[in-house]
Design a protein around this motif. Structure first.
Motif, short mmCIF file in Angstrom:
data_model
loop_
_atom_site.label_atom_id
_atom_site.label_comp_id
_atom_site.label_asym_id
_atom_site.label_seq_id
_atom_site.Cartn_x
_atom_site.Cartn_y
_atom_site.Cartn_z
N ASP A 246 0.81 -1.22 0.00
CA ASP A 246 0.00 0.00 0.00
C ASP A 246 0.84 1.27 0.00
N GLN A 247 2.11 1.15 -0.32
CA GLN A 247 3.00 2.30 -0.31
C GLN A 247 2.59 3.33 -1.35
N ASN A 248 2.13 2.87 -2.49
CA ASN A 248 1.77 3.79 -3.56
C ASN A 248 0.34 4.29 -3.46
N MET A 249 -0.38 3.89 -2.43
CA MET A 249 -1.75 4.37 -2.25
C MET A 249 -1.77 5.85 -1.89
N SER A 250 -0.62 6.40 -1.48
CA SER A 250 -0.59 7.83 -1.16
C SER A 250 -0.94 8.68 -2.37
N ILE A 251 -0.70 8.15 -3.56
CA ILE A 251 -1.07 8.86 -4.78
C ILE A 251 -2.59 8.99 -4.85
N SER B 285 -1.54 11.98 -0.58
CA SER B 285 -0.45 12.07 0.40
C SER B 285 -0.91 12.61 1.75
N ARG C 15 0.13 1.95 5.75
CA ARG C 15 1.05 1.09 4.99
C ARG C 15 1.28 -0.16 5.83
#
Length: 79
Positions: free
Chosen positions: A31-36, A40, A46
């Motif tokens: 889930d690291q790229n879920m900030s997009i 943010s 995460r």
């Protein structure tokens, strides 16, 4: 893989990544790229995933670093 920790705190994520890397324990940050998707804002946590065989070593590592309170202890994943 099993979930070791789930947090919104980027400092904790970074610290745990460093500990695991230095100890030679393979991990994956889910889930690291879920900030997009969330802009943010840090709303979505995460998760640091590890191999089930590394569970005891990873837990001990976090205990020694005095952040074992971040570890998920549920009977389904991390008994």
């Amino acid at each position: 893989m099993i979930e070791l920790i789930r947090t919104n705190d980027p400092v904790v994520i970074s610290f745990v990544e460093s500990l695991l890397r230095d100890a030679g324990i393979a991990f994956f940050v889910a889930d690291q790229n879920m900030s997009i998707m969330e802009g943010s804002l840090g709303i979505l946590p995460r998760r640091i995933m590890i191999d089930e065989d590394d569970r005891a070593a990873a837990r001990q590592l976090l205990k020694d670093a005095d952040i074992d309170h971040e570890v998920r202890f549920d009977d389904e994943n991390n008994a």
